[in-house]
Design a protein around this motif. Structure first.
Motif, PDB file in Angstrom:
ATOM      1  N   ASN A  31       0.877  -1.171   0.000  1.00 60.08           N
ATOM      2  CA  ASN A  31       0.000   0.000   0.000  1.00 60.08           C
ATOM      3  C   ASN A  31       0.914   1.219   0.000  1.00 60.08           C
ATOM      4  N   LEU A  65      -5.690  -7.300  -6.363  1.00 60.90           N
ATOM      5  CA  LEU A  65      -5.735  -5.863  -6.126  1.00 60.90           C
ATOM      6  C   LEU A  65      -7.164  -5.336  -6.214  1.00 60.90           C
ATOM      7  N   ARG A 116      -7.700  -1.093  -9.517  1.00 62.57           N
ATOM      8  CA  ARG A 116      -8.057  -0.199  -8.414  1.00 62.57           C
ATOM      9  C   ARG A 116      -9.509   0.247  -8.515  1.00 62.57           C
ATOM     10  N   ILE A 165      -2.395   1.103  -4.414  1.00 59.97           N
ATOM     11  CA  ILE A 165      -1.887  -0.228  -4.071  1.00 59.97           C
ATOM     12  C   ILE A 165      -1.247  -0.890  -5.290  1.00 59.97           C
TER      13      ILE A 165
END
Length: 443
Positions: free
Chosen positions: A47, A165, A210, A403
């Motif tokens: 992260n 992710l 994401r 991330i």
């Protein structure tokens, strides 16, 4: 104003297809199978901005359950047919293996634990860890964090990165920040597409890793399609939606799948060779062997800095590859640099440069893409854009997680990424220094 998200459902649409993943994971998997089969590797989750958005401990049981569900995924006949039709660069041998032999084995390949009392950026501090099953519902320190690792043969575990992710992003928002809804996402995406179309920008959706959740990505793609003409129907000077990196949505929404390679291709080869100095050249050569005719000929430049990459990318290589991808550093400076570089290369020159393409993919917004499009039009080079988080996780007062999952070791050797952006550098200081000495990188 954002409304509260509905209560957490018992099940999720996330990652119910093996194709709910980015194309470049499959293109790299085929190349790894051809050139580096049975190579052990190890990935680690990071992260990059824990102070901005953090995964809560109470999300980990759900996350583990969803990752374990990967074991049930199979390439179905309809998906196989889609890949044959839309991705002819994927060979029959590879597709046979993917359909008949490949299986996720998350119980043996993915490890998740909660680490307490440690700053993720300071490995010298004391750590304690808890298994997912023994977690308490809250974290006791701002330094507590989830640790996710992936271990196995490179060709076997390469597909985990993007869907994990995506699930981490969704888990953060299901069990942490819930002050949001899907309301208005279609309209917002449609307006973004319309602005890009008017500016003449050719753009793809790159937002799987994401995304807010599966449904958001689907809604956003519907909005982007509504705001864009079909590529075959775009008028002179108009832009259009070129496609999506996500193979599942490409299939179900009749979009072109978009993608080539990622940093791990160069990072893994550097580790295997024991030399980052040779990695760019070998990576490009091996890629061209797997994909002859440069059918996937957009080269990623910044794994060990663009300066180092350009020592290899010259002459017939620069002439034959259709273009490059920018993923770190100042995009305007990169454009200027590539124009000058192509112009000065006798195998390319000013006329050849006009046929070359730069694909921008680093943290783009609509405003940034339009600015770059206007600059490219004025300077005479082709450009296109891969836009990710700004499409699939754009919520006011509800930030997306920053991330990544990076290749940490390959063939028993640590992997390094230098990048043109210091915030994206990864690797232990001693190994980074070794790679800098090998490559002559000035960063």
């Amino acid at each position: 104003m954002s409304q509260a998200h509905p209560s957490v459902p018992a099940s999720s649409d996330a990652c119910t297809s093996i194709l709910d993943n980015d194309l470049y994971k499959f293109t790299m998997q085929q190349a790894v199978l051809q050139h580096y089969p049975n190579t052990p590797c190890h990935y680690r989750f990071t992260n990059r901005s824990p102070a901005l958005a953090q995964l809560p401990a109470k999300a980990l049981p759900w996350l583990k359950e969803k990752i374990n569900d990967f074991a049930q995924l199979r390439l179905c006949p309809e998906e196989r047919q889609f890949l044959e039709e839309k991705c002819p660069f994927l060979s029959k041998t590879y597709l046979d293996w993917l359909q008949d032999e490949f299986r996720f084995d998350p119980s043996n390949e993915v490890a998740i634990q909660w680490v307490t009392g440690v700053n993720p950026d300071n490995s010298s501090l004391q750590t304690t860890s808890a298994t997912v099953d023994s977690l308490s519902s809250t974290s006791g320190s701002q330094d507590d964090h989830a640790e996710i690792t992936i271990t196995g043969l490179w060709h076997q575990v390469i597909l985990y990165e993007v869907p994990i992710l995506a699930l981490v992003s969704e888990a953060h928002l299901r069990f942490g920040d819930q002050k949001w809804s899907h309301e208005g996402q279609f309209e917002k995406a449609k307006l973004k597409a319309e602005r890009l179309v008017r500016a003449g920008a050719k753009f793809a959706e790159f937002g799987t890793r994401r995304r807010r959740d599966f449904e958001t990505q689907q809604i956003v793609l519907s909005g982007l399609k509504a705001g864009s003409p079909l590529p075959s129907q775009a008028g002179r000077g108009q832009g259009f939606l070129t496609g999506t990196s996500n193979l599942h949505f490409a299939r179900t929404m009749d979009l072109a799948p978009i993608g080539t390679m990622a940093h791990e291709w160069f990072m893994g080869i550097a580790a295997i060779l024991g030399s980052a100095a040779k990695a760019n050249q070998v990576a490009l050569e091996r890629w061209a062997e797997t994909y002859p005719g440069h059918v996937l000929g957009i080269a990623l430049t910044d794994t060990f800095t663009t300066e180092v990459f350009l020592k290899t990318f010259k002459g017939s290589v620069a002439r034959d590859w259709p273009g490059v991808r920018h993923d770190s550093g100042d995009p305007g400076e990169f454009m200027e640099r590539m124009i000058q570089y192509y112009d000065q290369d006798p195998e390319v020159g000013k006329e050849g440069r006009k046929t070359k393409r730069i694909v921008f993919s680093d943290g783009l917004t609509v405003d940034k893409a339009i600015q770059l499009q206007e600059a490219a039009d004025a300077k005479g080079i082709l450009v296109s854009f891969g836009i990710g988080t700004h499409f699939t996780n754009d919520y006011e007062n509800s930030p997306a997680m920053n991330i990544v999952i990076k290749l940490h070791s390959c063939a028993g050797k640590e992997c390094v990424k230098l990048s043109d952006d210091k915030s994206k550098i990864s690797g232990r200081p001693a190994i980074l220094e070794e790679v800098k000495q090998q490559t002559g990188a000035m960063i």
